[in-house]
Design an enzyme around this catalytic site. Sequence first.
Site, PDB file in Angstrom:
ATOM      1  N   GLY A  88       1.138  -1.209   0.093  1.00 22.79           N
ATOM      2  CA  GLY A  88      -0.701  -0.297   0.003  1.00 22.79           C
ATOM      3  C   GLY A  88       0.620   1.326   0.121  1.00 22.79           C
ATOM      4  O   GLY A  88       0.699   1.991   0.006  1.00 22.79           O
ATOM      5  N   GLU A 122       4.412  -6.344   1.845  1.00 22.96           N
ATOM      6  CA  GLU A 122       3.970  -6.887   0.720  1.00 22.96           C
ATOM      7  C   GLU A 122       3.694  -5.574  -0.339  1.00 22.96           C
ATOM      8  O   GLU A 122       2.210  -5.138  -1.010  1.00 22.96           O
ATOM      9  CB  GLU A 122       2.562  -7.401   0.569  1.00 22.96           C
ATOM     10  CG  GLU A 122       2.570  -8.828   1.413  1.00 22.96           C
ATOM     11  CD  GLU A 122       1.185  -9.336   1.702  1.00 22.96           C
ATOM     12  OE1 GLU A 122       1.210 -10.239   1.984  1.00 22.96           O
ATOM     13  OE2 GLU A 122       0.031  -8.623   1.783  1.00 22.96           O
ATOM     14  N   PRO A 123       4.744  -4.966  -0.749  1.00 24.25           N
ATOM     15  CA  PRO A 123       4.173  -3.420  -2.400  1.00 24.25           C
ATOM     16  C   PRO A 123       4.072  -4.690  -3.283  1.00 24.25           C
ATOM     17  O   PRO A 123       4.887  -5.542  -3.811  1.00 24.25           O
ATOM     18  CB  PRO A 123       5.533  -3.379  -1.591  1.00 24.25           C
ATOM     19  CG  PRO A 123       7.004  -4.212  -1.366  1.00 24.25           C
ATOM     20  CD  PRO A 123       5.897  -4.905  -0.319  1.00 24.25           C
ATOM     21  N   GLY A 124       3.553  -3.478  -3.924  1.00 26.26           N
ATOM     22  CA  GLY A 124       3.040  -3.917  -4.996  1.00 26.26           C
ATOM     23  C   GLY A 124       3.040  -2.968  -6.349  1.00 26.26           C
ATOM     24  O   GLY A 124       5.069  -2.636  -6.643  1.00 26.26           O
ATOM     25  N   ARG A 125       3.342  -1.747  -6.252  1.00 27.52           N
ATOM     26  CA  ARG A 125       2.893  -0.671  -6.721  1.00 27.52           C
ATOM     27  C   ARG A 125       4.144   0.304  -6.928  1.00 27.52           C
ATOM     28  O   ARG A 125       4.820   0.761  -7.517  1.00 27.52           O
ATOM     29  CB  ARG A 125       1.675   0.876  -5.846  1.00 27.52           C
ATOM     30  CG  ARG A 125       1.479   1.597  -7.385  1.00 27.52           C
ATOM     31  CD  ARG A 125       0.582   2.614  -6.183  1.00 27.52           C
ATOM     32  NE  ARG A 125      -0.582   1.925  -5.058  1.00 27.52           N
ATOM     33  CZ  ARG A 125      -1.759   2.253  -6.048  1.00 27.52           C
ATOM     34  NH1 ARG A 125      -1.501   3.140  -7.946  1.00 27.52           N
ATOM     35  NH2 ARG A 125      -2.855   1.393  -5.412  1.00 27.52           N
ATOM     36  N   TYR A 170     -10.933   6.028  -9.538  1.00 28.42           N
ATOM     37  CA  TYR A 170      -9.836   6.219  -8.318  1.00 28.42           C
ATOM     38  C   TYR A 170     -10.336   7.691  -8.989  1.00 28.42           C
ATOM     39  O   TYR A 170      -9.632   8.196  -7.830  1.00 28.42           O
ATOM     40  CB  TYR A 170      -9.361   5.272  -8.468  1.00 28.42           C
ATOM     41  CG  TYR A 170      -8.981   4.107  -8.265  1.00 28.42           C
ATOM     42  CD1 TYR A 170      -9.895   2.925  -7.491  1.00 28.42           C
ATOM     43  CD2 TYR A 170      -8.360   3.240  -9.220  1.00 28.42           C
ATOM     44  CE1 TYR A 170      -9.821   1.989  -7.771  1.00 28.42           C
ATOM     45  CE2 TYR A 170      -7.685   1.950  -9.000  1.00 28.42           C
ATOM     46  CZ  TYR A 170      -8.962   1.282  -8.399  1.00 28.42           C
ATOM     47  OH  TYR A 170      -9.655  -0.197  -8.726  1.00 28.42           O
ATOM     48  N   CYS A 192     -16.218   4.968 -26.315  1.00 32.15           N
ATOM     49  CA  CYS A 192     -17.536   5.606 -26.911  1.00 32.15           C
ATOM     50  C   CYS A 192     -18.314   5.236 -25.074  1.00 32.15           C
ATOM     51  O   CYS A 192     -19.006   5.170 -24.599  1.00 32.15           O
ATOM     52  CB  CYS A 192     -18.364   4.502 -27.569  1.00 32.15           C
ATOM     53  SG  CYS A 192     -18.237   3.793 -29.189  1.00 32.15           S
ATOM     54  N   TYR A 227      -1.115  -1.912 -11.997  1.00 35.12           N
ATOM     55  CA  TYR A 227      -2.625  -1.640 -11.377  1.00 35.12           C
ATOM     56  C   TYR A 227      -3.494  -0.882 -13.481  1.00 35.12           C
ATOM     57  O   TYR A 227      -4.162  -0.407 -13.582  1.00 35.12           O
ATOM     58  CB  TYR A 227      -3.597  -1.010 -10.869  1.00 35.12           C
ATOM     59  CG  TYR A 227      -3.354  -1.686  -9.396  1.00 35.12           C
ATOM     60  CD1 TYR A 227      -3.218  -2.601  -9.491  1.00 35.12           C
ATOM     61  CD2 TYR A 227      -1.946  -1.215  -8.697  1.00 35.12           C
ATOM     62  CE1 TYR A 227      -3.366  -2.773  -8.112  1.00 35.12           C
ATOM     63  CE2 TYR A 227      -1.611  -1.441  -7.595  1.00 35.12           C
ATOM     64  CZ  TYR A 227      -2.356  -3.377  -7.015  1.00 35.12           C
ATOM     65  OH  TYR A 227      -1.381  -3.633  -5.867  1.00 35.12           O
TER      66      TYR A 227
HETATM   67  N1  LLP Z   1      -1.368  -7.033   0.067  1.00 35.43           N
HETATM   68  C1  LLP Z   1      -2.935  -7.721   0.349  1.00 35.43           C
HETATM   69  C2  LLP Z   1      -3.540  -8.392   0.749  1.00 35.43           C
HETATM   70  C3  LLP Z   1      -3.371  -6.418  -1.009  1.00 35.43           C
HETATM   71  O1  LLP Z   1      -4.517  -6.636  -1.221  1.00 35.43           O
HETATM   72  C4  LLP Z   1      -2.843  -5.333  -1.993  1.00 35.43           C
HETATM   73  C5  LLP Z   1      -3.427  -4.743  -2.904  1.00 35.43           C
HETATM   74  C6  LLP Z   1      -1.364  -5.286  -2.057  1.00 35.43           C
HETATM   75  C7  LLP Z   1      -0.621  -5.713  -0.633  1.00 35.43           C
HETATM   76  C8  LLP Z   1      -0.495  -4.558  -2.417  1.00 35.43           C
HETATM   77  O2  LLP Z   1      -0.830  -3.524  -2.656  1.00 35.43           O
HETATM   78  P1  LLP Z   1       0.012  -1.533  -3.623  1.00 35.43           P
HETATM   79  O3  LLP Z   1       1.544  -1.684  -2.456  1.00 35.43           O
HETATM   80  O4  LLP Z   1       0.545  -2.282  -4.629  1.00 35.43           O
HETATM   81  O5  LLP Z   1      -0.725  -0.762  -2.944  1.00 35.43           O
HETATM   82  N2  LLP Z   1      -6.495  -1.969  -8.579  1.00 35.43           N
HETATM   83  C9  LLP Z   1      -6.360  -0.457  -7.156  1.00 35.43           C
HETATM   84  C10 LLP Z   1      -5.401  -1.262  -6.136  1.00 35.43           C
HETATM   85  C11 LLP Z   1      -6.305  -2.478  -5.390  1.00 35.43           C
HETATM   86  C12 LLP Z   1      -4.660  -2.923  -4.128  1.00 35.43           C
HETATM   87  C13 LLP Z   1      -5.766  -4.356  -4.169  1.00 35.43           C
HETATM   88  N3  LLP Z   1      -4.307  -4.667  -2.616  1.00 35.43           N
HETATM   89  C14 LLP Z   1      -5.439   1.147  -7.441  1.00 35.43           C
HETATM   90  O6  LLP Z   1      -5.179   0.832  -8.441  1.00 35.43           O
HETATM   91  O7  LLP Z   1      -5.405   1.772  -7.238  1.00 35.43           O
END
Ligand code: LLP
Length: 463
Positions: free
Chosen positions: A278, A320-323, A364, A391, A421
């Site tokens: 997050g 758990e970083p993704g973004r 968002y 469209c 994402y």
């Molecule tokens: N761990 C868990 C359990 C999660 O549910 C998520 C994201 C992450 C880690 C990774 O979060 P991050 O570090 O990437 O923020 N589609 C939305 C974001 C949804 C995130 C869902 N869970 C967007 O485009 O902002």
Amino acid sequence: MSRSAHPAGPRHADVLPEGHYTAPAEDLNALDPKVWAHTVGRDADGVVTVGGIAVTQLAEEYGTPAYILDEADFRDRARAWRTAFGNDADVFYAGKAFLSRAVVRWLHEEGLNLDVCSGGELATALSAGMPAERIAFHGNNKSPEEIERAVRAGVGRIVLDSFQEIVRVAHIAQSLGTRQRVQIRITVGVEAHTHEFIATAHEDQKFGIPLAGGQAAEAVRRALQLDGLEVIGIHSHIGSQIFDMSGFEVAAHRVVGLLKDIRDEHGVELPEIDLGGGLGIAYTSDDDPREPHEIAKALTEIVTRECEAARLATPRISVEPGRAIVGPTAFTLYEVGTVKPLDGLRTYVSVDGGMSDNIRTALYDAEYSVALASRTSDAEPMLVRVVGKHCESGDIVVKDAFLPGDLAPGDLIAVPATGAYCRSMASNYNHVLRPPVVAVRDGAARVIVRRETEEDLLRLDVG
Ligand code: LLP
């Protein structure tokens, strides 16, 4: 501060902060390193380059729109997270942000683990050789088939999300003659300052088991009694695109409180806590994300302090970083199709993609920046809205930005920070074909996810 991280919190996310986008940047040709991938720059002709390759060449070779991903930057960021947390913690990359087999290999090579949340993500991870014990399996409604596949594969942990799932996973593991390592996801009651749809730890939503009312403690009590489960820890994820560490502080405090209650009631000290992902990134120059080492230091200090106060041994932390890893590493390259000035309002710039390759703006109210990429220009700035070819009037990629006033059809423009994402949430709306992901490194480019074709579309449509 982007709107998806509005300072007033999710309830007020429909109000833009004052003073937003009132003036163009001083130099529209400049590329702010905060929002662009590490190797992005301009060549002597003013063309944007990445990994030493000009975008004009990439467009010619791979077409537009295309996601262009800087592999060196991805590896740098993955390594920075890994190094920041050291050997006493685990970093799980959240595959939902963007997953492909190449990405899985890079993560493996850089020593990261992987969080998956569906059978499809699990299949991708395993097919690219990620060792199962380094995979965490998430989700609030995993099917029995998905659970069975994960248990059979030997995933390192399954994160349990409900009372039903505790029993379901225990039963499946036991019937396969094994004990599954699990964490229990709890909602700690923190309202993260982010868009409502990506905040996940306040109580009125679908994820996790509430700490409130003793429900989380009851979940742990039940899980500890089941032979099919080895309970290794507690999981908390408070939301996404968060800059403020105070939400994590409250979450850690409450998770450690639960660990203490578990120790007092059952005499068991659970060895791990996962604080989720997050962490926010810069989508525009107004955003100020923290570096991984600052985040690691802050989280480790919080957990250590809370555990000392509760007289608990400090558990192993995972994140758990993704973004924060993949987001800044890619940009979307578009070709301008039409430029439509609306007197007294703004100029609409239509590109060859849109909400099918980036739904985040529509979903968002996310903010993005944009730059003219195929050349520089000294023309006066014009206020633009970059829109797609769908469209639908909500088909907006960049809501408010400035581009040079001489922008014309055929120019290439690039939208940075689209690594997370965007491809993973891309659709076929209007039967538009999903763009490829092209990875660039050291002067070489290769397609890691190819462009969809009309044949792909028709193959699914069985007539
Ligand atoms: N761990 C868990 C359990 C999660 O549910 C998520 C994201 C992450 C880690 C990774 O979060 P991050 O570090 O990437 O923020 N589609 C939305 C974001 C949804 C995130 C869902 N869970 C967007 O485009 O902002």
